[in-house]
Design a protein around this motif. Structure first.
Motif, PDB file in Angstrom:
ATOM      1  N   SER A   1       7.054  -0.562   9.871  1.00  0.00           N
ATOM      2  CA  SER A   1       6.602  -0.520   8.357  1.00  0.00           C
ATOM      3  C   SER A   1       6.241  -1.732   8.780  1.00  0.00           C
TER       4      SER A   1
ATOM      5  N   ASP B   1       5.195  -2.787   5.144  1.00  0.00           N
ATOM      6  CA  ASP B   1       5.571  -2.928   3.885  1.00  0.00           C
ATOM      7  C   ASP B   1       5.270  -4.858   3.355  1.00  0.00           C
TER       8      ASP B   1
ATOM      9  N   TRP C   1      -0.073  -5.657   4.134  1.00  0.00           N
ATOM     10  CA  TRP C   1      -1.172  -4.998   4.242  1.00  0.00           C
ATOM     11  C   TRP C   1      -2.465  -6.007   3.201  1.00  0.00           C
TER      12      TRP C   1
ATOM     13  N   GLU D   1       2.853   1.712   1.464  1.00  0.00           N
ATOM     14  CA  GLU D   1       3.404   1.111   1.927  1.00  0.00           C
ATOM     15  C   GLU D   1       2.978   0.084   0.638  1.00  0.00           C
ATOM     16  N   ARG D   2       3.331  -0.735   0.743  1.00  0.00           N
ATOM     17  CA  ARG D   2       2.940  -2.384  -0.654  1.00  0.00           C
ATOM     18  C   ARG D   2       1.846  -3.514   0.262  1.00  0.00           C
TER      19      ARG D   2
ATOM     20  N   PRO E   1       0.206   0.136  -3.644  1.00  0.00           N
ATOM     21  CA  PRO E   1       0.441   0.639  -2.850  1.00  0.00           C
ATOM     22  C   PRO E   1      -1.047   1.158  -2.289  1.00  0.00           C
TER      23      PRO E   1
END
Length: 133
Positions: free
Chosen positions: A5, A7, A10, A117-118, A124
């Motif tokens: 991930s 998270d 990004w 994911e954040r 989001p």
């Protein structure tokens, strides 16, 4: 090779009036698509006018399910990541990322499910992971 991930890592997606409803729904854990009220086709990336016939579109809640249409593993990045085209159950093919998966076990046609994911500012970001089972 494990694709973890990302998270919170990004890049922040650009904000626009057209994407506000999508982001608001995503913050509630809902995945929205636009569907044309004239020709009936759903499409991704959401836009006010249909890319197929230029008709008006409306938001609808999507299932969050799809299959891997194509993918590539960016193994030289640190950490490695996977970019994929996912054929959504509703019809559109979406450019996205696959997360929380083993790169060696990925396959075209594999069932995947949506996971938000954040981004760095908490927006989001729709990604997919292999479906359970």
């Amino acid at each position: 090779m494990r694709i973890d991930s990302r998270d919170g890592l990004w890049p922040d997606p650009p904000e626009s009036p057209e994407s506000a409803a999508f982001v608001a729904a995503a913050r509630e854990g809902r995945f929205l698509l636009r569907r044309c009220t004239a020709c009936g086709k759903a499409h991704w990336y959401p836009r006010a006018l249909c890319p197929h016939c230029l008709g008006e579109t409306a938001w609808e809640e999507a299932s969050g399910r799809g299959t891997v249409y194509s993918y590539t593993v960016l193994a030289r990045e640190a950490p490695a990541r996977t970019i994929a085209y996912v054929a959504l159950e509703e019809g559109p093919i979406m450019l996205t990322s696959l997360v929380s998966c083993d790169a060696e076990s990925l396959a075209v046609g594999q069932a995947v499910t949506l996971v938000f994911e954040r981004s760095q500012n908490g927006t989001p970001v729709p990604c997919f992971r292999p479906a359970a089972g």
